[in-house]
Design an enzyme around this catalytic site. Structure first.
Site, short mmCIF file in Angstrom:
data_model
loop_
_atom_site.label_atom_id
_atom_site.label_comp_id
_atom_site.label_asym_id
_atom_site.label_seq_id
_atom_site.Cartn_x
_atom_site.Cartn_y
_atom_site.Cartn_z
N GLU A 63 12.01 1.93 -3.80
CA GLU A 63 11.77 3.29 -3.31
C GLU A 63 12.62 3.55 -2.06
O GLU A 63 13.12 4.65 -1.86
CB GLU A 63 10.27 3.50 -3.04
CG GLU A 63 9.51 3.64 -4.35
CD GLU A 63 8.04 3.25 -4.26
OE1 GLU A 63 7.49 3.10 -3.16
OE2 GLU A 63 7.43 3.08 -5.34
N GLU B 186 11.35 -6.62 -9.31
CA GLU B 186 10.61 -5.40 -9.64
C GLU B 186 11.52 -4.45 -10.42
O GLU B 186 12.27 -3.66 -9.81
CB GLU B 186 10.15 -4.69 -8.37
CG GLU B 186 9.26 -5.52 -7.48
CD GLU B 186 8.37 -4.63 -6.62
OE1 GLU B 186 7.15 -4.76 -6.73
OE2 GLU B 186 8.90 -3.79 -5.87
N GLY C 77 1.52 -2.84 -6.27
CA GLY C 77 1.44 -1.50 -5.67
C GLY C 77 0.08 -0.88 -5.94
O GLY C 77 -0.90 -1.14 -5.23
N GLY C 78 -0.01 -0.07 -6.97
CA GLY C 78 -1.23 0.69 -7.27
C GLY C 78 -2.50 -0.14 -7.23
O GLY C 78 -3.51 0.27 -6.63
N TRP D 230 0.82 -1.22 0.00
CA TRP D 230 0.00 0.00 0.00
C TRP D 230 0.85 1.26 0.00
O TRP D 230 0.33 2.36 -0.12
CB TRP D 230 -0.94 0.01 1.22
CG TRP D 230 -1.99 -1.05 1.22
CD1 TRP D 230 -2.14 -2.09 0.33
CD2 TRP D 230 -3.06 -1.20 2.17
NE1 TRP D 230 -3.23 -2.86 0.66
CE2 TRP D 230 -3.81 -2.34 1.79
CE3 TRP D 230 -3.45 -0.50 3.30
CZ2 TRP D 230 -4.94 -2.77 2.50
CZ3 TRP D 230 -4.57 -0.93 4.02
CH2 TRP D 230 -5.30 -2.04 3.62
C1 PEP Z 1 5.55 -1.79 -5.95
O1 PEP Z 1 5.63 -0.68 -5.46
O2 PEP Z 1 6.04 -2.75 -5.36
C2 PEP Z 1 4.83 -1.93 -7.22
C3 PEP Z 1 4.96 -3.04 -7.88
O3 PEP Z 1 4.09 -0.85 -7.62
P1 PEP Z 1 3.08 -0.80 -8.89
O4 PEP Z 1 2.30 -2.07 -8.90
O5 PEP Z 1 2.21 0.39 -8.63
O6 PEP Z 1 3.93 -0.65 -10.10
#
Ligand code: PEP
Length: 258
Positions: A101, A171, A238-239, A11
């Site tokens: 991040e 990722e 994520g989103g 989140w």
């Molecule tokens: C994440 O932050 O781990 C991620 C995969 O973000 P998103 O799905 O928004 O790309």
């Protein structure tokens, strides 16, 4: 080996405690038969952990809860940090470690990631270790070497039993929050390289059993393609984890794959 899929929602810094109750309740309400065939983990901000655990406990849900970060020391003068005993006490058994991040914005190093992983596994918690290359590294043709180095650094000093508690989320940094996901072929190829690296570190059995996730703009529309990859065992979302319908659809895709 059949690996139980893992779908984890990150989140990030979203949802007040009140909002976290609504979202976790929404996800719990959408859970259906078969969800227990998948490990489903919600990773809200630390301040929401108690509320989310309370909602899921009340519902006797199989959904589990994870943190987004942790300090490797159990307690002490580390203003603003959270220790493993605190996470365990609140009912949290998973923890994201080394998200890009945190590496980029909070200067988290491979060495710090490793300390966190080691502290978590020593405490019997389950780290979701994030690795992934930048666009510049990929353009240089160095993505695989970079990511496998991150894996080796994260798991340094971790024995086979401890590594069995870990999952790894691939990722690519350029795919996170950008709406531009990797291709399933890129995800498969990296997941396979990660599994090879884990095998070299801790042996075939643990490598075969380890869940390797894809993360980066994964959503209901593209999940099927990623989850069909031989070495991709789930997603770090994520989103799309902030929308109960989308998250439930992602879990359903994983359930249908079992
Ligand atoms: C994440 O932050 O781990 C991620 C995969 O973000 P998103 O799905 O928004 O790309």
């Amino acid at each position: 080996m059949v690996r139980k899929p893992l779908i984890a929602g990150n989140w990030k810094m979203n949802m007040t405690p009140a909002e976290s109750v609504v979202l976790s309740q929404g996800i719990s309400n959408r859970s259906a038969r078969g969800w227990n065939k998948v490990d489903v983990v919600l990773c809200p901000p630390a301040i929401d952990l108690r509320s989310v655990v309370t909602v899921l406990d009340f519902d006797k849900s199989s959904i589990e809860v994870g943190a987004q970060n942790v300090h490797w020391e159990p307690s002490g003068a580390f203003t603003g940090e959270i220790g493993i005993p605190m996470l365990k006490d609140v009912g949290c058994s998973w923890c994201i470690v080394g998200h890009s991040e945190r590496r980029a914005m909070f200067a988290e190093t491979d060495m710090q990631v490793n300390r966190k992983v080691r502290a978590l596994v020593e405490a019997g918690m389950k780290p979701i270790v994030c690795v992934g290359e930048s666009e510049a590294v990929r353009d240089k043709g160095a993505a695989e070497a970079f990511v496998c180095d991150q894996v080796r650094a994260a798991l340094a000093g971790v024995d086979a039993d401890e590594a069995a508690l870990c999952s790894i989320a691939y990722e690519p940094v350029w795919a996170i929050g950008t709406g531009r996901s990797a291709t399933p072929e890129q995800a498969q190829s990296m997941a396979c390289a990660i599994r090879r690296t884990v095998r070299d570190l801790v042996g075939e059995e643990v490598a075969c059993g380890m869940r390797i996730l894809y993360g980066g703009s994964m959503k209901p529309e593209n999940a099927e393609a990623f989850l069909s990859c031989e070495d991709v065992d789930g997603g770090l979302i994520g989103g799309a984890s902030l929308d109960a319908d989308d998250f439930a659809a992602l879990v359903k895709t994983a359930v249908d794959h079992v």
